[in-house]
Write a protein that holds these residues in place. Structure first.
Motif, mmCIF file in Angstrom:
data_model
loop_
_atom_site.group_PDB
_atom_site.id
_atom_site.type_symbol
_atom_site.label_atom_id
_atom_site.label_comp_id
_atom_site.label_asym_id
_atom_site.label_seq_id
_atom_site.Cartn_x
_atom_site.Cartn_y
_atom_site.Cartn_z
ATOM 1 N N CYS B 58 56.195 39.598 49.330
ATOM 2 C CA CYS B 58 56.191 40.761 48.600
ATOM 3 C C CYS B 58 55.059 40.800 47.611
ATOM 4 C CB CYS B 58 57.429 40.823 47.816
ATOM 5 S SG CYS B 58 57.599 42.428 47.010
ATOM 6 N N LEU B 59 54.667 39.584 46.951
ATOM 7 C CA LEU B 59 53.417 39.388 46.036
ATOM 8 C C LEU B 59 52.279 39.539 47.022
ATOM 9 C CD1 LEU B 59 52.609 38.908 43.233
ATOM 10 C CD2 LEU B 59 52.961 36.484 43.579
ATOM 11 N N THR B 60 52.102 38.807 47.974
ATOM 12 C CA THR B 60 50.880 38.936 48.741
ATOM 13 C C THR B 60 50.634 40.341 49.156
ATOM 14 O OG1 THR B 60 51.773 37.968 50.793
ATOM 15 C CG2 THR B 60 50.882 36.530 49.315
ATOM 16 N N GLU B 61 51.826 41.037 49.584
ATOM 17 C CA GLU B 61 51.380 42.420 50.208
ATOM 18 C C GLU B 61 50.903 43.216 49.049
ATOM 19 O OE1 GLU B 61 51.386 43.787 52.859
ATOM 20 O OE2 GLU B 61 52.412 41.710 53.944
ATOM 21 N N ARG B 62 51.354 42.972 47.623
ATOM 22 C CA ARG B 62 50.951 43.883 46.725
ATOM 23 C C ARG B 62 49.606 43.560 46.405
ATOM 24 N NH1 ARG B 62 55.643 44.892 42.959
ATOM 25 N NH2 ARG B 62 56.800 46.225 44.235
ATOM 26 N N VAL B 63 48.892 42.059 46.379
ATOM 27 C CA VAL B 63 47.722 41.631 45.885
ATOM 28 C C VAL B 63 46.684 42.168 47.104
ATOM 29 C CG1 VAL B 63 46.141 39.631 46.081
ATOM 30 C CG2 VAL B 63 48.644 39.822 44.908
ATOM 31 N N VAL B 64 47.010 42.254 48.541
ATOM 32 C CA VAL B 64 46.140 42.846 49.253
ATOM 33 C C VAL B 64 46.073 44.397 49.250
ATOM 34 C CG1 VAL B 64 45.816 43.143 51.713
ATOM 35 C CG2 VAL B 64 46.571 40.874 50.841
ATOM 36 N N ALA B 65 47.023 45.014 48.845
ATOM 37 C CA ALA B 65 47.127 46.310 48.539
ATOM 38 C C ALA B 65 46.448 46.909 47.473
ATOM 39 C CB ALA B 65 48.606 46.923 48.575
ATOM 40 N N THR B 66 46.354 45.877 46.626
ATOM 41 C CA THR B 66 45.581 46.527 45.322
ATOM 42 C C THR B 66 44.104 46.187 45.470
ATOM 43 O OG1 THR B 66 47.424 45.388 43.850
ATOM 44 C CG2 THR B 66 45.196 45.573 42.996
ATOM 45 N N ALA B 67 43.561 45.218 46.195
ATOM 46 C CA ALA B 67 42.278 44.826 46.621
ATOM 47 C C ALA B 67 41.922 45.934 47.511
ATOM 48 C CB ALA B 67 42.029 43.560 46.978
ATOM 49 N N VAL B 81 33.168 46.782 47.828
ATOM 50 C CA VAL B 81 33.622 45.125 47.645
ATOM 51 C C VAL B 81 33.820 44.987 45.871
ATOM 52 C CG1 VAL B 81 32.773 42.856 47.519
ATOM 53 C CG2 VAL B 81 32.436 44.029 49.670
ATOM 54 N N ARG B 82 32.943 45.574 45.344
ATOM 55 C CA ARG B 82 32.954 45.460 43.684
ATOM 56 C C ARG B 82 34.306 46.277 43.308
ATOM 57 N NH1 ARG B 82 28.270 48.523 40.163
ATOM 58 N NH2 ARG B 82 29.759 49.328 38.517
ATOM 59 N N SER B 83 34.664 47.577 43.862
ATOM 60 C CA SER B 83 35.823 48.059 43.407
ATOM 61 C C SER B 83 36.995 47.275 43.851
ATOM 62 C CB SER B 83 35.931 49.462 44.123
ATOM 63 O OG SER B 83 34.936 50.344 43.801
ATOM 64 N N GLY B 84 37.152 46.816 44.922
ATOM 65 C CA GLY B 84 38.395 45.935 45.422
ATOM 66 C C GLY B 84 38.299 44.794 44.532
ATOM 67 N N LEU B 85 37.335 44.048 44.231
ATOM 68 C CA LEU B 85 37.338 42.726 43.516
ATOM 69 C C LEU B 85 37.782 43.309 41.846
ATOM 70 C CD1 LEU B 85 36.720 39.717 43.464
ATOM 71 C CD2 LEU B 85 34.319 40.449 43.107
ATOM 72 N N GLU B 86 37.456 44.188 41.473
ATOM 73 C CA GLU B 86 37.449 44.715 40.066
ATOM 74 C C GLU B 86 39.249 45.077 40.037
ATOM 75 O OE1 GLU B 86 35.509 48.230 38.889
ATOM 76 O OE2 GLU B 86 35.892 47.668 36.694
ATOM 77 N N LEU B 89 40.924 41.375 40.259
ATOM 78 C CA LEU B 89 40.654 40.712 38.819
ATOM 79 C C LEU B 89 41.428 41.159 37.515
ATOM 80 C CD1 LEU B 89 37.016 39.993 38.880
ATOM 81 C CD2 LEU B 89 38.791 38.424 39.799
ATOM 82 N N GLN B 90 41.590 42.621 37.756
ATOM 83 C CA GLN B 90 42.524 43.004 36.512
ATOM 84 C C GLN B 90 43.781 42.911 36.698
ATOM 85 O OE1 GLN B 90 41.161 47.248 36.536
ATOM 86 N NE2 GLN B 90 39.496 46.799 35.100
ATOM 87 N N ALA B 91 44.305 42.791 37.991
ATOM 88 C CA ALA B 91 45.915 42.870 38.294
ATOM 89 C C ALA B 91 45.773 41.174 37.920
ATOM 90 C CB ALA B 91 46.053 42.969 39.926
ATOM 91 N N VAL B 92 45.105 40.365 38.404
ATOM 92 C CA VAL B 92 45.402 38.858 38.083
ATOM 93 C C VAL B 92 45.523 38.618 36.610
ATOM 94 C CG1 VAL B 92 44.332 36.502 38.145
ATOM 95 C CG2 VAL B 92 44.439 38.243 40.343
ATOM 96 N N ALA B 93 44.535 39.271 35.745
ATOM 97 C CA ALA B 93 44.389 38.839 34.399
ATOM 98 C C ALA B 93 45.787 39.697 33.831
ATOM 99 C CB ALA B 93 43.299 39.752 33.725
ATOM 100 N N ALA B 94 46.359 40.916 34.360
ATOM 101 C CA ALA B 94 47.369 41.454 33.628
ATOM 102 C C ALA B 94 48.818 40.540 33.939
ATOM 103 C CB ALA B 94 47.844 42.741 34.353
ATOM 104 N N TYR B 95 49.083 39.737 34.933
ATOM 105 C CA TYR B 95 50.256 39.029 35.140
ATOM 106 C C TYR B 95 49.701 37.492 35.596
ATOM 107 C CZ TYR B 95 51.735 43.861 36.208
ATOM 108 O OH TYR B 95 51.864 45.125 35.973
ATOM 109 N N PRO B 96 49.276 36.804 34.533
ATOM 110 C CA PRO B 96 49.220 35.409 34.555
ATOM 111 C C PRO B 96 49.949 34.521 35.359
ATOM 112 C CG PRO B 96 49.347 36.050 32.349
ATOM 113 C CD PRO B 96 49.488 37.338 32.883
ATOM 114 N N ALA B 97 51.016 34.765 34.935
ATOM 115 C CA ALA B 97 52.388 33.837 35.590
ATOM 116 C C ALA B 97 52.518 34.108 37.090
ATOM 117 C CB ALA B 97 53.647 34.390 34.860
#
Lengths: 211, 201
Positions: B58-67, B81-86, B89-97
């Motif tokens: 479920c988490l990986t689906e979200r990550v791929v969909a986000t990017a 690429v820049r938009s997807g990466l941005e 990175l924002q999602a990773v920073a918002a949910y560090p655990a």
């Protein structure tokens, strides 16, 4: 019966590739090495100590590879290319240890083993950072770290897919990844061709630039 | 259990994994956090592993969909690429655990779990494939150039998450973008894109 410490280290690496570090136990390692848990504890205080010994084994062999390929008769880039080739050949011949070094220390093992991974990664990054001085292109601080990371992702994928014995074949791609941020695409492609020639044992690879 | 409870359960399970490690991760605590009974849990999952793998998928689906949500927009390839990466990175920073669960805790469980992580990285390769055409070199580029680019970004993201510095990833966008683009575009053009991203970060 005398229990060989090396056999326990080999069994440790074997278990990690088969089931991962998290599911490896003293009993499994001892049984694979043909001894009892009490024999195991004559050599190692804990599972982690044995794992650290296994990690140190492959790190030392890897460093030995690098050291043996550097010489005054090669340029720095050429030496780096030969070092990379030697390391891939080592990992292809020591699959369980390679898996331990690239996958388990990175993702699964506790802190002390994980630190070994960080050191190994930092050493490779520092080697590449040293070579970048010959490039002259303006590149960001983490370019070497990312370039090593790209190659490492490829190594890990091959190991996870059970194709570790073919690791030397990815040498040209790894060379391209390491070179392109610093020397540009044309030079990276030329060195990748040279890597291919080196793999095929052809003496007609063009010489690398001196750094 | 309803959809919201299921989502809470999956998330709580991953947080358990990060906080206590695989061996001690408790289904009971995760159930309690999500308000899910043992019977409801058993109706949906065969056990802890089943739940953990479902949570990771479920988490990986979200990550791929986000990017990919931002990557799929129109515009030149480097800008997408820049938009997807941005967004990533924002999602990773918002949910560090969750980022720790994504990159280290779950893949470290065993080889089958690690394979999920390898599969996740390979799902970003199609976004990079366009870079091959964009490069003007196409066939000349290494066969694995897409994975080399994905792995470059992953190395920095993994390192920052691992060091407890996930929060600074969004500000590293320009240099991560450089490393993703450079195998395709070379250092000069990748540096142009990096500078452009730095101006708007």
């Amino acid at each position: 019966m005398a229990i060989d410490r090396e056999a326990l280290i080999e069994a440790m690496a074997r278990s990690c590739i088969d089931r991962g570090y998290a599911e490896t136990t003293v009993e499994i390692v001892a049984s694979t090495a043909g001894c009892s848990p009490s024999d195991f504890h004559r050599h190692f205080e804990s599972l982690e100590e044995c794992a650290l010994a296994a990690v140190d084994t492959i790190l030392a062999e890897g460093m030995g590879c690098v050291a043996s390929t550097y010489g005054a008769d090669h340029s720095e880039w050429e030496s780096a290319l030969r070092a990379l080739k030697a390391m891939l050949e080592l990992f292809a011949s020591r699959l369980a240890f390679a898996s331990l070094a690239f996958i388990d220390t990175r993702q699964a093992m506790p802190n002390r083993a994980h630190e070994r991974y960080r050191w190994g990664f930092a050493i490779l990054t520092a080697m590449l950072d040293r070579l970048r001085e010959g490039g002259g292109n303006p590149v960001p601080p983490n370019a070497a770290r990312a370039a090593i990371g790209g190659g490492e992702a490829l190594v890990r994928r091959e190991l996870a897919a059970g194709r570790g014995d073919r690791l030397p074949r990815i040498l040209p791609d790894l060379v391209y990844s390491a070179v392109v941020p610093f020397l540009g695409r044309r030079e990276a492609l030329r060195l990748a061709r040279e890597a291919r020639a080196l793999l095929e044992g052809r003496p007609d690879g063009e010489s690398a630039p001196s750094s | 259990m309803n959809a919201q409870q299921r989502e809470m359960l999956l998330r709580a399970m991953l947080e358990e994994l990060v906080e206590t490690g695989y061996g001690d991760a408790s289904v009971e605590r995760a159930r309690e956090a999500a308000g899910v009974s043992a019977a409801e849990f058993e109706a949906e999952f065969a056990g802890k592993d089943d739940c953990l793998f479902a949570a990771y998928d479920c988490l990986t689906e979200r990550v791929v969909a986000t990017a990919s949500g931002d990557c799929d927009r129109t515009g030149p390839w480097p800008a997408r690429v820049r938009s997807g990466l941005e967004a990533l990175l924002q999602a990773v920073a918002a949910y560090p655990a969750l980022a720790t669960a994504l990159t280290r805790s779950f893949p470290g469980i065993r080889p089958a779990a690690y394979q999920r992580y390898v599969d996740l990285l390979s799902r970003f390769e199609p976004f990079m494939r366009e870079g091959r055409e964009y490069s003007g070199l196409e066939e000349e580029l290494p066969g694995e150039v897409e994975l080399l680019a994905v792995g470059a970004a992953e190395a920095i993201i993994f390192g920052e998450v691992d060091a407890g510095r996930a929060s600074r990833l969004p500000q590293m966008l320009p240099e991560i973008l450089f490393s993703v683009l450079v195998p395709f575009m070379g250092p000069d053009r990748a540096a142009d894109e990096m500078r452009s991203a730095a101006l708007s970060t």
